[in-house]
Write a protein that holds these residues in place. Structure first.
Motif, PDB file in Angstrom:
ATOM      1  N   LEU A  54       3.773 -11.695 -45.223  1.00 35.80           N
ATOM      2  CA  LEU A  54       3.684 -11.271 -46.608  1.00 35.80           C
ATOM      3  C   LEU A  54       2.338 -10.591 -46.838  1.00 35.80           C
ATOM      4  N   ALA A  55       2.356  -9.480 -47.548  1.00 32.70           N
ATOM      5  CA  ALA A  55       1.123  -8.775 -47.900  1.00 32.70           C
ATOM      6  C   ALA A  55       1.136  -8.529 -49.406  1.00 32.70           C
ATOM      7  N   ILE A  56       0.364  -9.345 -50.155  1.00 33.70           N
ATOM      8  CA  ILE A  56       0.270  -9.200 -51.609  1.00 33.70           C
ATOM      9  C   ILE A  56      -0.933  -8.295 -51.861  1.00 33.70           C
ATOM     10  N   VAL A  57      -0.674  -7.060 -52.251  1.00 30.82           N
ATOM     11  CA  VAL A  57      -1.706  -6.031 -52.268  1.00 30.82           C
ATOM     12  C   VAL A  57      -1.725  -5.311 -53.605  1.00 30.82           C
ATOM     13  N   LEU A  75       1.648   2.834 -52.689  1.00 31.54           N
ATOM     14  CA  LEU A  75       1.900   1.611 -51.929  1.00 31.54           C
ATOM     15  C   LEU A  75       3.335   1.539 -51.422  1.00 31.54           C
ATOM     16  N   VAL A  76       4.287   2.053 -52.176  1.00 30.91           N
ATOM     17  CA  VAL A  76       5.680   1.968 -51.742  1.00 30.91           C
ATOM     18  C   VAL A  76       5.898   2.744 -50.450  1.00 30.91           C
ATOM     19  N   ALA A  77       5.107   3.793 -50.234  1.00 31.83           N
ATOM     20  CA  ALA A  77       5.210   4.533 -48.974  1.00 31.83           C
ATOM     21  C   ALA A  77       4.750   3.664 -47.807  1.00 31.83           C
ATOM     22  N   LEU A  78       3.710   2.842 -48.038  1.00 34.72           N
ATOM     23  CA  LEU A  78       3.241   1.935 -46.989  1.00 34.72           C
ATOM     24  C   LEU A  78       4.241   0.811 -46.768  1.00 34.72           C
ATOM     25  N   ARG A  79       4.878   0.350 -47.832  1.00 35.43           N
ATOM     26  CA  ARG A  79       5.906  -0.698 -47.680  1.00 35.43           C
ATOM     27  C   ARG A  79       7.007  -0.211 -46.742  1.00 35.43           C
ATOM     28  N   GLU A  80       7.421   1.021 -46.917  1.00 39.15           N
ATOM     29  CA  GLU A  80       8.463   1.589 -46.077  1.00 39.15           C
ATOM     30  C   GLU A  80       7.959   1.780 -44.648  1.00 39.15           C
ATOM     31  N   LYS A  81       6.745   2.283 -44.498  1.00 37.57           N
ATOM     32  CA  LYS A  81       6.194   2.584 -43.180  1.00 37.57           C
ATOM     33  C   LYS A  81       6.029   1.331 -42.323  1.00 37.57           C
ATOM     34  N   ILE A  88       5.462  -5.944 -47.940  1.00 32.66           N
ATOM     35  CA  ILE A  88       4.419  -5.607 -48.906  1.00 32.66           C
ATOM     36  C   ILE A  88       4.931  -5.779 -50.330  1.00 32.66           C
ATOM     37  N   ILE A  89       4.145  -6.496 -51.123  1.00 34.83           N
ATOM     38  CA  ILE A  89       4.433  -6.765 -52.533  1.00 34.83           C
ATOM     39  C   ILE A  89       3.228  -6.297 -53.332  1.00 34.83           C
ATOM     40  N   GLY A 136      11.351   0.618 -55.790  1.00 35.33           N
ATOM     41  CA  GLY A 136      11.709  -0.159 -54.601  1.00 35.33           C
ATOM     42  C   GLY A 136      10.583  -1.053 -54.139  1.00 35.33           C
ATOM     43  N   LEU A 137       9.621  -1.314 -55.032  1.00 30.48           N
ATOM     44  CA  LEU A 137       8.441  -2.109 -54.693  1.00 30.48           C
ATOM     45  C   LEU A 137       8.466  -3.426 -55.452  1.00 30.48           C
ATOM     46  N   PRO A 138       8.513  -4.574 -54.746  1.00 29.96           N
ATOM     47  CA  PRO A 138       8.487  -5.868 -55.435  1.00 29.96           C
ATOM     48  C   PRO A 138       7.144  -6.104 -56.114  1.00 29.96           C
ATOM     49  N   ALA A 139       7.162  -6.863 -57.194  1.00 32.90           N
ATOM     50  CA  ALA A 139       5.942  -7.171 -57.950  1.00 32.90           C
ATOM     51  C   ALA A 139       5.609  -8.649 -57.838  1.00 32.90           C
ATOM     52  N   GLY A 140       4.310  -8.924 -57.685  1.00 32.29           N
ATOM     53  CA  GLY A 140       3.804 -10.290 -57.699  1.00 32.29           C
ATOM     54  C   GLY A 140       2.787 -10.429 -58.813  1.00 32.29           C
ATOM     55  N   SER A 141       2.751 -11.579 -59.481  1.00 34.03           N
ATOM     56  CA  SER A 141       1.850 -11.735 -60.620  1.00 34.03           C
ATOM     57  C   SER A 141       1.425 -13.179 -60.784  1.00 34.03           C
ATOM     58  N   GLU A 142       0.282 -13.381 -61.444  1.00 31.10           N
ATOM     59  CA  GLU A 142      -0.161 -14.739 -61.767  1.00 31.10           C
ATOM     60  C   GLU A 142       0.499 -15.182 -63.066  1.00 31.10           C
ATOM     61  N   ILE A 143       0.966 -16.415 -63.085  1.00 30.28           N
ATOM     62  CA  ILE A 143       1.547 -17.006 -64.285  1.00 30.28           C
ATOM     63  C   ILE A 143       0.462 -17.798 -64.991  1.00 30.28           C
ATOM     64  N   LEU A 144       0.125 -17.382 -66.205  1.00 36.16           N
ATOM     65  CA  LEU A 144      -0.958 -18.039 -66.932  1.00 36.16           C
ATOM     66  C   LEU A 144      -0.463 -18.612 -68.256  1.00 36.16           C
ATOM     67  N   ASP A 145      -0.113 -17.748 -69.204  1.00 36.70           N
ATOM     68  CA  ASP A 145       0.409 -18.238 -70.479  1.00 36.70           C
ATOM     69  C   ASP A 145       1.830 -18.755 -70.276  1.00 36.70           C
ATOM     70  N   PRO A 146       2.162 -19.951 -70.771  1.00 40.51           N
ATOM     71  CA  PRO A 146       3.490 -20.529 -70.498  1.00 40.51           C
ATOM     72  C   PRO A 146       4.646 -19.855 -71.242  1.00 40.51           C
ATOM     73  N   ILE A 147       4.352 -19.018 -72.246  1.00 36.74           N
ATOM     74  CA  ILE A 147       5.405 -18.328 -72.987  1.00 36.74           C
ATOM     75  C   ILE A 147       5.726 -16.967 -72.365  1.00 36.74           C
ATOM     76  N   VAL A 148       4.732 -16.302 -71.810  1.00 39.40           N
ATOM     77  CA  VAL A 148       4.890 -14.943 -71.290  1.00 39.40           C
ATOM     78  C   VAL A 148       6.015 -14.799 -70.261  1.00 39.40           C
ATOM     79  N   PRO A 149       6.261 -15.776 -69.361  1.00 39.47           N
ATOM     80  CA  PRO A 149       7.341 -15.598 -68.383  1.00 39.47           C
ATOM     81  C   PRO A 149       8.702 -15.286 -68.987  1.00 39.47           C
ATOM     82  N   GLN A 150       8.976 -15.758 -70.194  1.00 38.10           N
ATOM     83  CA  GLN A 150      10.263 -15.437 -70.824  1.00 38.10           C
ATOM     84  C   GLN A 150      10.423 -13.936 -71.042  1.00 38.10           C
TER      85      GLN A 150
END
Length: 351
Positions: A54-57, A75-81, A88-89, A136-150
């Motif tokens: 996994l590469a969270i970049v 970045l999506v070009a690197l994910r494919e390459k 890569i996320i 075509g690029l997956p996203a990764g994020s920090e979960i901080l506020d408990p309401i925002v995920p909705q």
């Protein structure tokens, strides 16, 4: 006469509901399938069914959606390459926990001026996540506020609980109901105990107060999230990516009945907050992988279009394009070199 309630509340403003925001920025059936597949791929890597890393970049934080989308396109070009050896996320962080004070992220303060136009921030965040995923690029994020995920979690393939909140019962309960794999960072002091306790807690069912898609306050009951894993980011006692520390972490995870896999954050205390040292951390990671330490299943890089960081000027037109306003980042050119080097090392390993 002194108020009994809301004595320190200056204003209360209604906010768009998750349901209405999703109607304005809907997810197609094809994109739903893609995100479900992304999450499955990440789980397979964590379970060592998939030998890739996994590469969270991506940027420390997102403050300019235009620059973020340009970064995503690169970045999506690197994910494919590099897809045969790296998954890569893009790191897409909209909320920033602060030790004391400071800018708190695009969702809370999109205009960078303490005006806290949250609805504007939520709209910008959801729109950007849709655009990134549609590349075509997956996203990764920090979960901080408990309401925002909705509002946005359906567009996130991997999530993190930060060092300042990994000990929080609220975030452990929240994680137990999230639909994607979630990493728990070690505490700011460098200790692994809080991360391991967080993983344990999130694996179990919980009930807690939250909101549904209509904004109605509810009791949410969860099944537990079995995809928790630790993220080593260093601490006040120094870096924790060294081999002997990884060995100790493996032993601790096995002792606790958890899967002995880790992600390593190349930034923060592992780099001594010096962005250019991230390459040094990556060199150690890949050296350990080349010698068979496959418990290191992934890494995180703080990267932007251009290197370094900048302060937020009073005149926002003076902001330099593609440069972080929070932690300093490596440039995209350096990112290419680091990912290519990792790809070459992985290509030399025995299958």
């Amino acid at each position: 006469m002194e108020k009994l309630n809301d004595a320190n509340i200056c204003s209360i403003k209604p906010l768009v509901t998750p349901e209405h925001l999703k109607e304005d920025f809907p997810v197609s059936d094809a994109l739903k399938d893609q995100i479900i597949l992304n999450r499955k791929e990440i789980r397979n890597i964590l379970e060592k069914k998939d030998k890739r890393m996994l590469a969270i970049v991506g940027p420390c934080s997102i403050h300019d959606p235009v620059a973020a989308l340009e970064y995503a396109t690169k970045l999506v070009a690197l994910r494919e390459k590099y897809k045969s050896r790296l998954c890569i996320i893009m790191r897409v962080y909209f909320e920033k926990p602060r030790t004391a004070l400071g800018w708190r992220g695009l969702i809370l303060d999109p205009d960078l001026d303490d005006s806290y136009k949250l609805e504007k921030g939520l709209r910008q965040a959801r729109k950007l996540l849709l655009e990134i995923n549609n590349l075509g690029l997956p996203a990764g994020s920090e979960i901080l506020d408990p309401i925002v995920p909705q509002y946005i979690s359906d567009l996130i393939s991997w999530a993190a609980i930060g060092a300042r909140t990994t000990e929080s019962q609220t975030h452990r309960e929240l994680t137990s109901g999230l639909s994607m794999p979630v990493g728990f960072k070690n505490g700011t002091d460098g200790s692994m105990d809080v991360a391991i306790n967080g993983i344990h807690s999130a694996q179990h069912p919980h009930s807690f107060i939250g909101i549904d898609k209509k904004g109605q306050t509810c009791v949410l009951s969860t099944a537990g999230n079995k995809t928790g894993h630790p993220i080593l980011r260093g601490g006040k006692r120094g870096p924790n990516y060294y081999e002997e520390i990884i060995e100790d972490t493996e032993e601790l995870l096995i002792k606790e009945g958890l899967r002995p896999v880790v992600l390593i954050d190349c930034s923060h205390e592992n780099s001594g907050k010096k962005y250019y040292r991230q390459e040094r951390v990556m060199n150690s990671i890949m050296d350990q992988r080349s010698r068979g330490r496959d418990s290191i299943v992934g890494f995180m890089l703080e990267s932007n279009i251009h290197e370094g960081k900048q302060s937020i000027p009073e005149d926002k037109n003076q902001l330099a394009y593609g440069v972080s306003i929070t932690d300093a980042c490596i440039s995209f050119e350096s990112t290419i070199q680091i990912l290519d080097s990792a790809y070459q090392v992985l290509g030399k390993l025995k299958s």
